[in-house]
Design an enzyme around this catalytic site. Structure first.
Site, mmCIF file in Angstrom:
data_model
loop_
_atom_site.group_PDB
_atom_site.id
_atom_site.type_symbol
_atom_site.label_atom_id
_atom_site.label_comp_id
_atom_site.label_asym_id
_atom_site.label_seq_id
_atom_site.Cartn_x
_atom_site.Cartn_y
_atom_site.Cartn_z
ATOM 1 N N ALA A 45 6.105 12.324 2.142
ATOM 2 C CA ALA A 45 7.221 13.201 1.798
ATOM 3 C C ALA A 45 6.848 14.257 0.759
ATOM 4 C CB ALA A 45 8.393 12.369 1.293
ATOM 5 N N ILE A 72 10.669 4.465 0.816
ATOM 6 C CA ILE A 72 11.219 3.132 0.552
ATOM 7 C C ILE A 72 10.720 2.652 -0.798
ATOM 8 C CG2 ILE A 72 11.380 0.746 1.330
ATOM 9 C CD1 ILE A 72 10.898 1.706 4.180
ATOM 10 N N GLU A 75 7.253 -1.178 -6.001
ATOM 11 C CA GLU A 75 7.305 -1.854 -7.298
ATOM 12 C C GLU A 75 7.233 -0.892 -8.471
ATOM 13 O OE1 GLU A 75 4.906 -5.859 -5.709
ATOM 14 O OE2 GLU A 75 3.978 -4.447 -7.127
ATOM 15 N N HIS A 78 6.765 5.296 -8.650
ATOM 16 C CA HIS A 78 6.371 6.304 -7.659
ATOM 17 C C HIS A 78 7.506 6.646 -6.706
ATOM 18 C CE1 HIS A 78 3.376 7.952 -4.568
ATOM 19 N NE2 HIS A 78 3.461 8.793 -5.571
HETATM 20 N N1 LIG Z 1 5.563 5.722 -0.830
HETATM 21 C C1 LIG Z 1 5.862 6.733 0.053
HETATM 22 C C2 LIG Z 1 5.141 7.910 0.092
HETATM 23 N N2 LIG Z 1 4.094 8.107 -0.762
HETATM 24 C C3 LIG Z 1 3.072 9.103 -0.523
HETATM 25 C C4 LIG Z 1 3.442 10.484 -1.066
HETATM 26 O O1 LIG Z 1 4.484 11.081 -0.300
HETATM 27 C C5 LIG Z 1 2.225 11.401 -0.988
HETATM 28 O O2 LIG Z 1 1.809 11.491 0.369
HETATM 29 C C6 LIG Z 1 1.082 10.872 -1.831
HETATM 30 O O3 LIG Z 1 1.529 10.695 -3.169
HETATM 31 C C7 LIG Z 1 -0.114 11.837 -1.809
HETATM 32 O O4 LIG Z 1 0.259 13.099 -2.303
HETATM 33 N N3 LIG Z 1 5.453 8.880 0.983
HETATM 34 C C8 LIG Z 1 6.493 8.703 1.874
HETATM 35 O O5 LIG Z 1 6.777 9.613 2.680
HETATM 36 N N4 LIG Z 1 7.217 7.556 1.836
HETATM 37 C C9 LIG Z 1 6.952 6.548 0.965
HETATM 38 O O6 LIG Z 1 7.632 5.487 0.972
HETATM 39 C C1 LIG Z 2 7.840 5.159 -2.486
HETATM 40 C C2 LIG Z 2 6.482 4.703 -2.822
HETATM 41 O O1 LIG Z 2 5.656 5.441 -3.322
HETATM 42 C C3 LIG Z 2 6.218 3.244 -2.678
HETATM 43 O O2 LIG Z 2 6.037 2.950 -1.306
HETATM 44 C C4 LIG Z 2 4.953 2.859 -3.428
HETATM 45 O O3 LIG Z 2 5.013 1.468 -3.568
HETATM 46 P P1 LIG Z 2 4.622 0.873 -4.998
HETATM 47 O O4 LIG Z 2 5.606 1.461 -5.994
HETATM 48 O O5 LIG Z 2 4.797 -0.630 -4.850
HETATM 49 O O6 LIG Z 2 3.201 1.288 -5.270
#
Ligand SMILES: Nc1c(NC[C@H](O)[C@H](O)[C@H](O)CO)[nH]c(=O)[nH]c1=O
Ligand SMILES: CC(=O)[C@@H](O)COP(=O)(O)O
Length: 147
Positions: A45, A72, A75, A78
Site C-alpha cells: 500500500a 492488516i 504486532e 508499522h
Molecule cells: N503490512 C502491509 C504492508 N506492508 C508493506 C508496505 O506497504 C511497503 O510495501 C513496504 O513498507 C516497503 O515500502 N503493505 C500492505 O499493502 N499491507 C500490509 O498489511
Molecule cells: C500492516 C503491517 O505492516 C503488518 O502486516 C506488519 O506486521 P508486524 O507489525 O507484525 O511486523
C-alpha cells in the site's frame, strides 16, 4: 478513439487472494460505468501513491484513479504507518492534482474483517472505491463545464 473515460487501477498485492477480490469488485464497477482501465501492481500500500504520481506525469492520460490494497494490523506500529501514510498521500494527490481518485485501501484488524469487505456479495469496498472515482470524475467534469 474511444470517448469513454479511461482510469488507472493501482493495486497492492500484499495479500494476493484479497487483492483478486478487490480487483474483481473494482473492475466490475468500472465495466458497469462504461469506464475503460489499465491495471498496475505494486508491492504494498505504501507504494500506491507513488505509482499514481508517476502516472499523473506519465505518457498515458488517465481520467481517474482507483487505489486498491489491504492493510492488516500486525504486532508493530508499522500498521499505523502504512495505513496513515498511504491514505494521507492519496488525499494529498487527489486534492493537489485535482484528480478523481477512489481509495480502496482497506485498513483492518484481522482477516475476518478483511474478507467481509472485499467480496462483491458483501461490503465490496473495491467496487465502492471505483464508483467513488467515477462519481468524482463526473462531478469534476460538471464543475469544469465538460459533462
Ligand atoms: N503490512 C502491509 C504492508 N506492508 C508493506 C508496505 O506497504 C511497503 O510495501 C513496504 O513498507 C516497503 O515500502 N503493505 C500492505 O499493502 N499491507 C500490509 O498489511
Ligand atoms: C500492516 C503491517 O505492516 C503488518 O502486516 C506488519 O506486521 P508486524 O507489525 O507484525 O511486523
Amino acid at each position: 478513439m474511444s470517448d469513454a473515460p479511461h482510469f488507472l487501477i493501482v493495486e497492492a498485492r500484499f495479500y494476493d487472494d484479497m487483492a483478486d477480490a478487490l480487483l474483481e469488485g473494482a473492475t466490475s464497477a468500472l465495466d458497469e460505468a462504461g469506464v475503460t482501465y489499465d491495471v498496475v501492481t505494486v508491492p504494498g500500500a505504501l507504494e500506491i501513491p507513488a505509482a499514481i504520481a508517476y502516472a499523473i506525469d506519465g505518457v498515458t492520460e488517465y481520467d481517474g484513479y482507483v487505489a486498491l490494497g489491504m492493510v492488516i494490523r500486525g504486532e508493530t506500529y508499522h500498521f499505523d504507518i502504512v495505513s496513515n501514510e498511504s491514505s494521507r498521500a492519496l488525499m494529498d494527490l487527489s486534492v493537489a492534482e485535482g484528480v478523481p481518485l477512489g481509495n480502496g485501501i482497506l485498513t483492518v484488524e484481522n482477516a475476518i474483517q478483511a474478507w467481509a469487505r472485499v467480496r462483491k456479495t458483501e461490503l465490496d469496498k473495491g467496487g465502492f472505491a471505483a464508483r467513488a472515482a467515477v462519481t468524482m470524475y463526473h462531478l469534476k467534469n460538471k464543475m469544469l463545464g465538460q459533462d
